[in-house]
Design a protein around this motif. Structure first.
Motif, PDB file in Angstrom:
ATOM      1  N   VAL A 200      37.745  37.914  49.665  1.00  0.00           N
ATOM      2  CA  VAL A 200      37.591  39.180  50.752  1.00  0.00           C
ATOM      3  C   VAL A 200      39.061  39.949  50.303  1.00  0.00           C
ATOM      4  O   VAL A 200      38.973  41.134  50.384  1.00  0.00           O
ATOM      5  CB  VAL A 200      37.680  38.737  51.977  1.00  0.00           C
ATOM      6  CG1 VAL A 200      38.093  39.716  53.001  1.00  0.00           C
ATOM      7  CG2 VAL A 200      36.363  38.087  52.626  1.00  0.00           C
ATOM      8  N   ASN A 201      39.958  39.205  50.096  1.00  0.00           N
ATOM      9  CA  ASN A 201      41.370  39.931  49.867  1.00  0.00           C
ATOM     10  C   ASN A 201      41.413  40.544  48.515  1.00  0.00           C
ATOM     11  O   ASN A 201      41.764  41.559  48.473  1.00  0.00           O
ATOM     12  CB  ASN A 201      42.302  38.605  49.743  1.00  0.00           C
ATOM     13  CG  ASN A 201      43.878  39.031  49.191  1.00  0.00           C
ATOM     14  OD1 ASN A 201      44.214  38.948  48.021  1.00  0.00           O
ATOM     15  ND2 ASN A 201      44.719  40.059  49.943  1.00  0.00           N
ATOM     16  N   SER A 202      40.868  40.083  47.397  1.00  0.00           N
ATOM     17  CA  SER A 202      40.426  40.740  46.004  1.00  0.00           C
ATOM     18  C   SER A 202      39.675  41.762  46.279  1.00  0.00           C
ATOM     19  O   SER A 202      39.915  43.044  45.814  1.00  0.00           O
ATOM     20  CB  SER A 202      39.880  39.722  45.099  1.00  0.00           C
ATOM     21  OG  SER A 202      39.574  40.554  44.016  1.00  0.00           O
ATOM     22  N   PHE A 203      38.658  42.103  47.163  1.00  0.00           N
ATOM     23  CA  PHE A 203      37.752  42.989  47.348  1.00  0.00           C
ATOM     24  C   PHE A 203      38.735  44.182  48.015  1.00  0.00           C
ATOM     25  O   PHE A 203      38.326  45.211  47.766  1.00  0.00           O
ATOM     26  CB  PHE A 203      36.397  42.842  48.058  1.00  0.00           C
ATOM     27  CG  PHE A 203      35.546  43.665  48.245  1.00  0.00           C
ATOM     28  CD1 PHE A 203      35.149  44.416  47.162  1.00  0.00           C
ATOM     29  CD2 PHE A 203      34.500  43.824  49.315  1.00  0.00           C
ATOM     30  CE1 PHE A 203      34.415  45.535  47.046  1.00  0.00           C
ATOM     31  CE2 PHE A 203      33.846  44.991  49.359  1.00  0.00           C
ATOM     32  CZ  PHE A 203      33.614  45.859  48.335  1.00  0.00           C
TER      33      PHE A 203
ATOM     34  N   HIS B 153      39.021  50.450  55.123  1.00  0.00           N
ATOM     35  CA  HIS B 153      39.078  50.173  56.377  1.00  0.00           C
ATOM     36  C   HIS B 153      38.290  48.998  56.945  1.00  0.00           C
ATOM     37  O   HIS B 153      38.586  47.838  57.299  1.00  0.00           O
ATOM     38  CB  HIS B 153      39.055  51.477  57.265  1.00  0.00           C
ATOM     39  CG  HIS B 153      38.972  50.837  58.897  1.00  0.00           C
ATOM     40  ND1 HIS B 153      40.492  50.770  59.383  1.00  0.00           N
ATOM     41  CD2 HIS B 153      38.149  51.072  59.692  1.00  0.00           C
ATOM     42  CE1 HIS B 153      39.964  50.576  60.705  1.00  0.00           C
ATOM     43  NE2 HIS B 153      38.924  50.624  60.857  1.00  0.00           N
ATOM     44  N   ALA B 154      36.978  48.946  56.608  1.00  0.00           N
ATOM     45  CA  ALA B 154      35.848  47.906  56.868  1.00  0.00           C
ATOM     46  C   ALA B 154      36.497  46.725  56.162  1.00  0.00           C
ATOM     47  O   ALA B 154      36.097  45.548  56.779  1.00  0.00           O
ATOM     48  CB  ALA B 154      34.602  48.564  56.388  1.00  0.00           C
ATOM     49  N   ALA B 155      36.837  46.674  54.925  1.00  0.00           N
ATOM     50  CA  ALA B 155      37.201  45.600  54.196  1.00  0.00           C
ATOM     51  C   ALA B 155      38.397  44.850  54.710  1.00  0.00           C
ATOM     52  O   ALA B 155      38.543  43.718  55.005  1.00  0.00           O
ATOM     53  CB  ALA B 155      37.502  45.700  52.549  1.00  0.00           C
ATOM     54  N   HIS B 156      39.170  45.920  55.242  1.00  0.00           N
ATOM     55  CA  HIS B 156      40.593  45.325  56.007  1.00  0.00           C
ATOM     56  C   HIS B 156      40.604  44.446  57.314  1.00  0.00           C
ATOM     57  O   HIS B 156      41.015  43.507  57.583  1.00  0.00           O
ATOM     58  CB  HIS B 156      41.752  46.400  56.190  1.00  0.00           C
ATOM     59  CG  HIS B 156      42.842  46.123  56.897  1.00  0.00           C
ATOM     60  ND1 HIS B 156      43.241  46.106  58.204  1.00  0.00           N
ATOM     61  CD2 HIS B 156      43.995  45.484  56.158  1.00  0.00           C
ATOM     62  CE1 HIS B 156      44.454  45.847  58.417  1.00  0.00           C
ATOM     63  NE2 HIS B 156      44.792  45.246  57.292  1.00  0.00           N
TER      64      HIS B 156
ATOM     65  N   ASN C 159      41.765  38.406  41.388  1.00  0.00           N
ATOM     66  CA  ASN C 159      42.555  39.855  41.712  1.00  0.00           C
ATOM     67  C   ASN C 159      42.479  40.415  39.928  1.00  0.00           C
ATOM     68  O   ASN C 159      43.107  41.314  39.904  1.00  0.00           O
ATOM     69  CB  ASN C 159      43.810  39.898  42.397  1.00  0.00           C
ATOM     70  CG  ASN C 159      43.475  39.639  43.953  1.00  0.00           C
ATOM     71  OD1 ASN C 159      43.199  40.877  44.458  1.00  0.00           O
ATOM     72  ND2 ASN C 159      43.678  38.653  44.447  1.00  0.00           N
ATOM     73  N   ALA C 160      41.823  39.947  39.182  1.00  0.00           N
ATOM     74  CA  ALA C 160      41.792  40.327  37.924  1.00  0.00           C
ATOM     75  C   ALA C 160      43.145  40.555  37.476  1.00  0.00           C
ATOM     76  O   ALA C 160      43.597  41.476  36.489  1.00  0.00           O
ATOM     77  CB  ALA C 160      41.152  41.871  37.760  1.00  0.00           C
ATOM     78  N   ILE C 161      44.117  39.575  37.461  1.00  0.00           N
ATOM     79  CA  ILE C 161      45.252  39.373  36.820  1.00  0.00           C
ATOM     80  C   ILE C 161      45.209  38.344  35.766  1.00  0.00           C
ATOM     81  O   ILE C 161      44.660  37.216  35.897  1.00  0.00           O
ATOM     82  CB  ILE C 161      46.335  38.891  37.871  1.00  0.00           C
ATOM     83  CG1 ILE C 161      46.482  40.089  38.995  1.00  0.00           C
ATOM     84  CG2 ILE C 161      47.589  38.565  37.063  1.00  0.00           C
ATOM     85  CD1 ILE C 161      47.221  39.385  40.232  1.00  0.00           C
ATOM     86  N   ALA C 162      45.419  38.754  34.636  1.00  0.00           N
ATOM     87  CA  ALA C 162      45.476  38.158  33.382  1.00  0.00           C
ATOM     88  C   ALA C 162      47.028  37.170  33.174  1.00  0.00           C
ATOM     89  O   ALA C 162      48.003  37.601  33.678  1.00  0.00           O
ATOM     90  CB  ALA C 162      45.384  39.180  32.222  1.00  0.00           C
TER      91      ALA C 162
END
Length: 528
Positions: A37-40, A54-57, A263-266
């Motif tokens: 959820v945090n990543s999205f 806002h909805a994701a938050h 979070n797509a961090i390499a």
């Protein structure tokens, strides 16, 4: 706005994490849900998807409120119902946005040599009188960002727009507050920019609380309006972050890598502290995550060694350790570290901290390498980037063209209209170059009113065709000055690789061709 396919795929990951938790309601599955959820939410924040963000938050806050060691799993039925409600609301918003975007044309990500830009999606300006915004609309059209004017009573197109400019000045506050709320609800995927907002608490609070993403204050000059709108239009999704993990435990290092990958961090993992410096040079990370205690070397000792190298002096270092002694933590940060996280770490907090540190580091690095007026590469960075491009050419066996472009009679512009207006003319040319050229092209403010441009995979003749079109369009731009406008022109010289083999030779040849264009009457291009 994010592409519909990316939006749906990210949503499906959250839905799948929720399904797995409902099937097996354990703390481990709940951690997976929280990270997803945090990543999205972070993805939507970077994508400027306001209503979706806002909805994701709201969903993220509901999940994090339950992220506590004292909370038992499975969650109480009331909590499960509340999470399901938030996820359903987010899903409905995403599906509505994907449906609205179905007929919207995609923006071009780059141009091949000789191409002209694809038609840009048309954004809207909503108000009562188009006459007061004619100058703004004309300026934006020059830079490939046309606006469609709609009156408040007009029906909005079903396809929506990525950017909505809203003129609220002619409406009383209660009415425009209601109109703005309706607009926000009907256009969840659009960014809303309110124009002519008074600089007082009541109006700013009403606009931002009512759904506006940005406000431009009453009396904002035309060139500032243009600049802000173009910035919003050109905003790109940031490049994925890179983190070097220095951790002697293979299990701990892999856990950190998986957490950040959400979070797509390499990431690259170094288990032996002696391999840290070679890894820094090879991987060029945005941040180092380091264990405090490793065989043969402590994290503090390794940080001090890293800080002896100027190129790594500002790279953030975050310690991960079970050490809870505050005095030792303070010493660790004083001797080279930037932050301290204790194990076991909260994965959501780790992701948030890493992203924030990376963003600040990149912002600082950007100020070092980019020109503050135009946002293009500065002189030093432009030359070094050209050298890198040339170093890669022999293997690719392709050409490259270099252009030196200069604004004609620029001293007269400064003398007649003032230096702030002259700065705006420079910005205008930089906007035009950004709009018309590819992301892979080199754009550099070389000095004063002079620009260095490099076009990979482009012959001098192709570069002439591309740049001559830009030259003609720049001559048509009407630059605002008080209650009137003026126009100016630009000249350029073009040189090509492999006729000229080095960066210095290319720049010198293009510069000599530029001066030939000046001597020949200006407002033209000359091939070296």
């Amino acid at each position: 706005m994010p592409a519909p396919t990316a939006l749906l795929s990210r949503l499906r990951l959250v839905q799948e994490a929720w399904r797995r938790y409902r099937d097996v309601p354990s703390l481990e599955r709940f951690v997976e849900l929280a990270v997803g959820v945090n990543s999205f939410a972070e993805f939507l924040r970077h994508s400027q998807a306001t209503a979706l963000c806002h909805a994701a938050h709201e969903l993220e806050q509901a999940v994090l409120a339950l992220f506590d060691p004292g909370v038992a799993h499975p969650l109480p039925e009331t909590a499960m119902t509340e999470l399901a409600r938030h996820l359903a609301a987010l899903t409905a918003q995403v599906e509505a946005q994907v449906k609205a975007a179905a007929g919207r044309p995609e923006r071009r990500q780059g141009l091949t040599s000789g191409d002209v830009p694809a038609a840009a999606p048309q954004d809207w300006l909503i108000g009562h009188a188009s006459e007061r915004w004619c100058a703004l609309m004309e300026q934006l059209a020059h830079f490939g960002s046309p606006l469609r004017f709609l009156r408040w009573d007009d029906d909005l197109p079903e396809t929506g727009a990525s950017l909505l400019l809203v003129d609220l000045r002619s409406l009383p506050l209660p009415e425009w507050r209601a109109r703005l709320a309706q607009l926000r609800a009907s256009q969840p995927g659009s960014r809303i920019l309110c124009l002519e907002v008074r600089s007082d608490f009541e109006e700013l609070h009403a606009a931002l609380a009512g759904g506006a993403d940005h406000c431009l204050l009453e009396g904002t000059p035309l060139y500032v309006l243009v600049e802000r709108i173009l910035e919003l239009r050109q905003r790109e999704e940031p490049e994925a972050g890179r983190v070097l993990i220095v951790e002697d435990s293979r299990t701990a290092g892999e856990l950190i890598r998986r957490t950040l990958a959400e979070n797509a961090i390499a990431c690259e993992i170094v288990q032996d502290p002696r391999e840290t410096l070679p890894a820094l040079r090879r991987f060029n990370p945005d941040l180092v995550l380091m264990d405090m205690y490793m065989p043969g070397c402590t994290g503090v000792e390794l940080s001090r060694m890293i800080r002896q190298h100027p190129q790594f002096l500002s790279v953030p270092i975050v310690y991960l350790s079970a050490e809870t002694n505050v005095a030792l933590q303070v010493d660790a940060m004083r001797l080279g570290g930037d932050h301290f996280l204790t194990k076991p770490f909260n994965p959501v907090f780790l992701n948030a901290l890493v992203r924030t540190q990376i963003e600040r580091y990149r912002a600082m690095r950007r100020t070092m390498h980019h020109d503050s007026l135009t946002g293009l590469l500065n002189h030093t960075s432009g030359k070094s980037t050209l050298e890198v491009l040339l170093a890669n050419l022999p293997a690719e066996k392709t050409g490259l063209s270099v252009v030196m472009l200069d604004i004609d009679h620029f001293k007269q512009v400064n003398d007649r209209y003032g230096h702030p207006v002259g700065d705006q003319v420079i910005r205008s040319l930089s906007w035009l170059l950004r709009q018309r050229l590819r992301r892979s092209d080199l754009l550099c403010r070389y000095g004063g009113e002079e620009f260095l441009i490099a076009l990979p995979h482009t012959t001098p003749q192709q570069a002439f065709t591309i740049m001559d079109r830009i030259r003609e369009d720049f001559a048509r731009v009407r630059h605002p000055y008080r209650d009137s406008f003026f126009q100016t022109t630009a000249s350029g010289g073009i040189a090509g690789f492999p006729t000229y083999e080095t960066a210095d030779a290319l720049i010198q040849a293009a510069d000599e061709a530029l001066y030939e264009a000046k001597r020949s009457g200006r407002n033209r291009l000359v091939l070296a």
